[in-house]
Scaffold this motif. Structure first.
Motif, short mmCIF file in Angstrom:
data_model
loop_
_atom_site.label_atom_id
_atom_site.label_comp_id
_atom_site.label_asym_id
_atom_site.label_seq_id
_atom_site.Cartn_x
_atom_site.Cartn_y
_atom_site.Cartn_z
N ALA A 31 28.32 67.32 -54.48
CA ALA A 31 28.98 68.35 -55.28
C ALA A 31 28.87 69.69 -54.57
CB ALA A 31 28.34 68.44 -56.66
N GLY A 32 29.83 70.57 -54.86
CA GLY A 32 29.80 71.92 -54.33
C GLY A 32 30.01 72.93 -55.44
N GLY A 33 29.15 73.93 -55.50
CA GLY A 33 29.24 74.97 -56.52
C GLY A 33 29.26 76.35 -55.90
N ALA A 34 29.83 77.32 -56.62
CA ALA A 34 29.95 78.69 -56.14
C ALA A 34 29.08 79.62 -56.96
CB ALA A 34 31.41 79.15 -56.21
N LEU A 35 28.24 80.37 -56.27
CA LEU A 35 27.43 81.40 -56.91
C LEU A 35 28.27 82.68 -56.90
CD1 LEU A 35 24.53 81.83 -58.10
CD2 LEU A 35 24.01 82.93 -55.92
N ARG A 72 35.94 74.87 -53.56
CA ARG A 72 37.16 75.69 -53.67
C ARG A 72 38.13 75.12 -54.70
NH1 ARG A 72 40.25 78.23 -48.89
NH2 ARG A 72 40.97 79.35 -50.70
N ARG A 73 38.33 73.80 -54.64
CA ARG A 73 39.27 73.16 -55.57
C ARG A 73 38.79 73.32 -57.02
NH1 ARG A 73 38.54 68.65 -57.93
NH2 ARG A 73 37.07 67.83 -56.40
N GLU A 84 38.10 82.79 -51.56
CA GLU A 84 37.41 82.42 -50.33
C GLU A 84 35.97 82.14 -50.72
OE1 GLU A 84 38.30 81.85 -47.13
OE2 GLU A 84 40.33 82.03 -47.91
N ILE A 85 35.46 81.05 -50.25
CA ILE A 85 34.07 80.69 -50.52
C ILE A 85 33.28 81.02 -49.26
CG2 ILE A 85 32.50 78.81 -51.11
CD1 ILE A 85 34.44 79.62 -53.38
N GLY A 86 32.13 81.64 -49.44
CA GLY A 86 31.33 82.11 -48.31
C GLY A 86 30.33 81.10 -47.81
#
Length: 169
Positions: A31-35, A72-73, A84-86
């Motif tokens: 999984a990928g998450g954004a802070l 991103r999705r 944009e994800i860093g």
């Protein structure tokens, strides 16, 4: 170069030394998450429709999708922003829990969100709000609190960390 060019450059895949072994190897969920933070440094938390705890924007990678691309999705799907994800902040291994396989959770820097209007996906998200980690902790699983604390630390130090179930190793 793009991913397809990279795959071509790799050449022919190696042959299985034991036919059928690849299909029998264990699989992990990824999984990928954004802070994502506001200018005051509070974290964007979502109240999902499908579980009782808060979460950050992001989700499980689909077949042959990278954790970054999944992040991103999912950010676009859940809050309606093509951001944009860093940089990578944390990779956390999560053990088997109930019916769920073990997993790798990647947290990326989602940046600062100023006045952007969120468009929540009502099938996935009830509400969204900015909270400090302390404010959110009663509504988080302990491992998520630990993971997010490590992500905040990585923002400060500039060094991503690897964790086992939210504990820095």
């Amino acid at each position: 170069m793009n991913r397809q060019d990279d795959l071509v450059a790799e050449g022919e895949p190696e042959k299985e030394f034991n036919p059928g072994i690849a299909a029998r190897l264990p699989r992990k969920t990824v999984a990928g998450g954004a802070l994502i933070r506001d200018p005051a440094g509070r974290i964007l938390f979502l109240e999902p429709t499908y579980k009782p705890t808060l979460d950050i924007p992001g989700g499980i990678a689909e077949y042959d999708e990278s954790p970054y691309d999944a992040c991103r999705r999912e950010v676009q799907e859940e809050i309606g922003l093509d951001r944009e994800i860093g940089a990578l902040l944390v990779v956390d291994w999560v053990p088997v829990l109930g019916p769920w396989t073990d997993a790798l959770a990647f947290i990326f820097d989602g940046g600062i969100l100023d006045d952007d209007q969120l468009t929540l996906d009502p099938t996935e998200v009830r509400t969204a709000q900015f909270l400090t980690l302390t404010e959110a902790t009663p509504r988080l699983r302990p491992s998520m609190t630990r993971r997010l604390a490590l992500a905040q630390q990585a923002l400060t130090t500039g060094h991503p960390s690897y964790a086992d179930f939210g504990r820095d190793s």
